[in-house]
Design a protein around this motif. Sequence first.
Motif, PDB file in Angstrom:
ATOM      1  N   PRO A  72      -5.390   6.450   3.019  1.00 43.98           N
ATOM      2  CA  PRO A  72      -3.991   6.874   2.918  1.00 43.98           C
ATOM      3  C   PRO A  72      -3.658   7.288   1.489  1.00 43.98           C
ATOM      4  CG  PRO A  72      -4.133   4.484   3.084  1.00 43.98           C
ATOM      5  CD  PRO A  72      -5.517   5.003   3.281  1.00 43.98           C
ATOM      6  N   ARG A  73      -2.935   8.388   1.341  1.00 47.32           N
ATOM      7  CA  ARG A  73      -2.659   8.934   0.014  1.00 47.32           C
ATOM      8  C   ARG A  73      -1.184   9.266  -0.143  1.00 47.32           C
ATOM      9  NH1 ARG A  73      -7.584  13.401  -0.448  1.00 47.32           N
ATOM     10  NH2 ARG A  73      -9.162  12.161   0.614  1.00 47.32           N
ATOM     11  N   ILE A  74      -0.735   9.189  -1.379  1.00 49.34           N
ATOM     12  CA  ILE A  74       0.624   9.630  -1.683  1.00 49.34           C
ATOM     13  C   ILE A  74       0.725  11.140  -1.520  1.00 49.34           C
ATOM     14  CG2 ILE A  74       2.318   9.840  -3.540  1.00 49.34           C
ATOM     15  CD1 ILE A  74       1.410   7.131  -4.560  1.00 49.34           C
ATOM     16  N   ASP A  75      -0.326  11.859  -1.958  1.00 51.48           N
ATOM     17  CA  ASP A  75      -0.350  13.309  -1.853  1.00 51.48           C
ATOM     18  C   ASP A  75      -1.096  13.730  -0.585  1.00 51.48           C
ATOM     19  OD1 ASP A  75      -2.653  12.182  -2.847  1.00 51.48           O
ATOM     20  OD2 ASP A  75      -3.232  13.958  -3.992  1.00 51.48           O
ATOM     21  N   HIS A  76      -0.544  13.356   0.565  1.00 52.53           N
ATOM     22  CA  HIS A  76      -1.248  13.530   1.829  1.00 52.53           C
ATOM     23  C   HIS A  76      -0.950  14.848   2.519  1.00 52.53           C
ATOM     24  CE1 HIS A  76       2.729  11.946   2.871  1.00 52.53           C
ATOM     25  NE2 HIS A  76       2.584  12.525   4.033  1.00 52.53           N
TER      26      HIS A  76
ATOM     27  N   VAL B  52      -0.859   2.932  -8.747  1.00 56.41           N
ATOM     28  CA  VAL B  52      -1.541   3.247  -7.493  1.00 56.41           C
ATOM     29  C   VAL B  52      -2.801   4.054  -7.775  1.00 56.41           C
ATOM     30  CG1 VAL B  52      -1.351   4.422  -5.272  1.00 56.41           C
ATOM     31  CG2 VAL B  52       0.628   3.227  -6.225  1.00 56.41           C
TER      32      VAL B  52
ATOM     33  N   SER C 146      -5.544   6.788  -7.491  1.00 54.77           N
ATOM     34  CA  SER C 146      -5.417   8.152  -6.979  1.00 54.77           C
ATOM     35  C   SER C 146      -6.766   8.692  -6.546  1.00 54.77           C
ATOM     36  CB  SER C 146      -4.818   9.062  -8.060  1.00 54.77           C
ATOM     37  OG  SER C 146      -4.848  10.409  -7.659  1.00 54.77           O
TER      38      SER C 146
ATOM     39  N   ASN D  92       0.844  -1.185   0.000  1.00 47.26           N
ATOM     40  CA  ASN D  92       0.000   0.000   0.000  1.00 47.26           C
ATOM     41  C   ASN D  92       0.887   1.246   0.000  1.00 47.26           C
ATOM     42  OD1 ASN D  92      -1.730   2.184   0.706  1.00 47.26           O
ATOM     43  ND2 ASN D  92      -3.160   0.742   1.648  1.00 47.26           N
TER      44      ASN D  92
ATOM     45  N   GLU E 187       2.749   8.001   3.990  1.00 44.92           N
ATOM     46  CA  GLU E 187       2.379   8.712   5.211  1.00 44.92           C
ATOM     47  C   GLU E 187       3.171   8.274   6.437  1.00 44.92           C
ATOM     48  OE1 GLU E 187      -1.796   8.689   5.912  1.00 44.92           O
ATOM     49  OE2 GLU E 187      -2.284   9.626   3.998  1.00 44.92           O
TER      50      GLU E 187
ATOM     51  N   GLY F 262       0.120   4.354  -0.304  1.00 46.02           N
ATOM     52  CA  GLY F 262      -0.379   5.452   0.507  1.00 46.02           C
ATOM     53  C   GLY F 262       0.074   5.337   1.944  1.00 46.02           C
TER      54      GLY F 262
ATOM     55  N   ALA G 172     -10.195   4.599  -2.843  1.00 43.27           N
ATOM     56  CA  ALA G 172      -9.329   5.037  -3.938  1.00 43.27           C
ATOM     57  C   ALA G 172      -9.610   4.230  -5.206  1.00 43.27           C
ATOM     58  CB  ALA G 172      -7.861   4.902  -3.534  1.00 43.27           C
TER      59      ALA G 172
END
Length: 606
Positions: free
Chosen positions: A536-540, A262, A264, A218, A224, A220, A493
């Motif tokens: 949970p996000r990559i761009d958090h 992933v 988005s 994962n 984080e 994300g 997501a």
Amino acid sequence: MTQSSTILEIRNLHTQFRTPEGLVRAVDGVSFDLHEGETYALVGESGSGKSMTALSVMQLVPRPAGFIASGSIRYAGRELVGLPPIEMRGIRGNDISMIFQEPMTALNPVFTIGNQLIEVIKLHQGLRGGAALRVAIEMLDRVGIAAPDQRVREFPHQLSGGMRQRVMIAMALACRPKILIADEPTTALDVTVQSQILELMGDLQSELGTAVLLITHNMGVVAENADRIGVMTDGKLVEEADCKQLFASPQHDYTKLLLAAVPSMTAPGRADLRAPTPDVLLKVSDLKMHFPSRKGFFKRPVGYVRAVDGLDLVIRRGETLAIVGESGCGKTTVGKCINRLLTPSSGQIMMDGHDLAGLKRVGLQPYRQRIQMIFQDPFSSLNPRMRIGRIIEEGMQTHGIGTPADRHDRAAALLARVDITGDVLERYPHEFSGGQRQRIGIARALAVEPDLVICDEATSSLDVSVQAQILDLLDELKAEFGLSYLFISHDIAVVRQVSDRIAVMYLGKIVETGPTQAIIDSPQHPYTRALISAVPRIDHEGRKQIILDGDVPSPANPPSGCRFHPRCAHAVEACHVTEPALETSDDRQVACLRHREIAETVAASE
């Protein structure tokens, strides 16, 4: 980080397995360091060697087939490879602990939670009797389990998935280890429970100064929580970098492919450009599915589990409607009722003017052909004793579609359409990978030419790259065959990428529904807002995350008249509770407190 802070050094590690076909290089020359107090994430697809690297550190490689062929693993300067078992036992648990992926499998079902915790405390701390019990209760309390003095006497099956994972964390941290290896600690959990577990691990890491080796697919969660990342494929570590650096500028082609796959929460979804279809394919009205709860020697009914409790939804031709929510909210039960694998307690399921809920076996036959299902686990849903060709042809034979030759040709054509080529009709399910088995499940569903396909967590057990392939395939097949999908998932997501509309479900009811983009960008119900914030996000950066304490309340005898219940709470402002509403029963109290937590945490975040 300075070199002096390094607590674990792995150099040129080779872990291999003897098989009839020869040696399998599960870990092939891996090298990296773990520093005190940091979180190092190992990422990659299934079979890349992540878990086997962790098991090598713990000296738990399955024998006799598996063995460490060469390399070095040094903990605090002490070489672990070749260490006598009795000495390794002193390190394992005391200095290096591990949280395993599936807590129900890792916990012994015949012993209470307390017995299993006390066993660890006895073995590694030498405490006995009341002293060991007090430490066990203290650890359960520390990981956020309510009423630990009661829970300590319960068995694993009496706890939810999130609570079982908390028990695993308590066992791993009971001896205050210097290194915690977390192997997919949140994979099987809902996003809300996942947020609780990750927050808990972060708090305990700060308190105890523990270094964490986080193994997950994962991205994300990685973005984080990790300080540094190592990317693995085919047993090799192909890239290593600081977390922000790797996401901003991946160098290896495999890393780029992994990140591109992933799902988005911000990029345009696959469904964004499709116009809605006005034609209604299926309409569900006031659907209820209540299961009797029985106790005692004679199994007398003492109440009901309201798995689905008055649900309404509409599925249009050519659209994808997604149902999202936590485990236990009733998503899968809805799918099984629509497919009539379950007979609803009451309500209507209308298709072409006929109520499927009231039809018997003979009347259901044509509608079973029109409504098909893709199940969550692609292995258990395929008969291991049947060849693939027979599995796909079975539905066509049942519904009298074509001649044997026609069915054989259609099975081969469908397998080719889902990108499984070659002479595969005579092979068995175990001869295929997880992604291939899910493609076979899709081919089986399409064999009888359905109008509606129910996808029940169809991608939840797959790696992100395989998941992306399956989602692309479903999208292509939808356009090609004019399908409608009921997409059941707890991964918002993923839902964001494939759905036209979203229905949010909680305690057997839909609390909010609307176009996908509107639900994601502007959720109205407090529960929906908490659910989306927990993804949970990559761009958090800058995201306000809402952490909900406690477990999801049971659908057994849910509260009625409680102003926090989704049936009446549609905004934060509507959530007000009086103390008498909390005094009716234990179940109602837990539910009311959960709803209060939703309202208060959402309000606080604003």
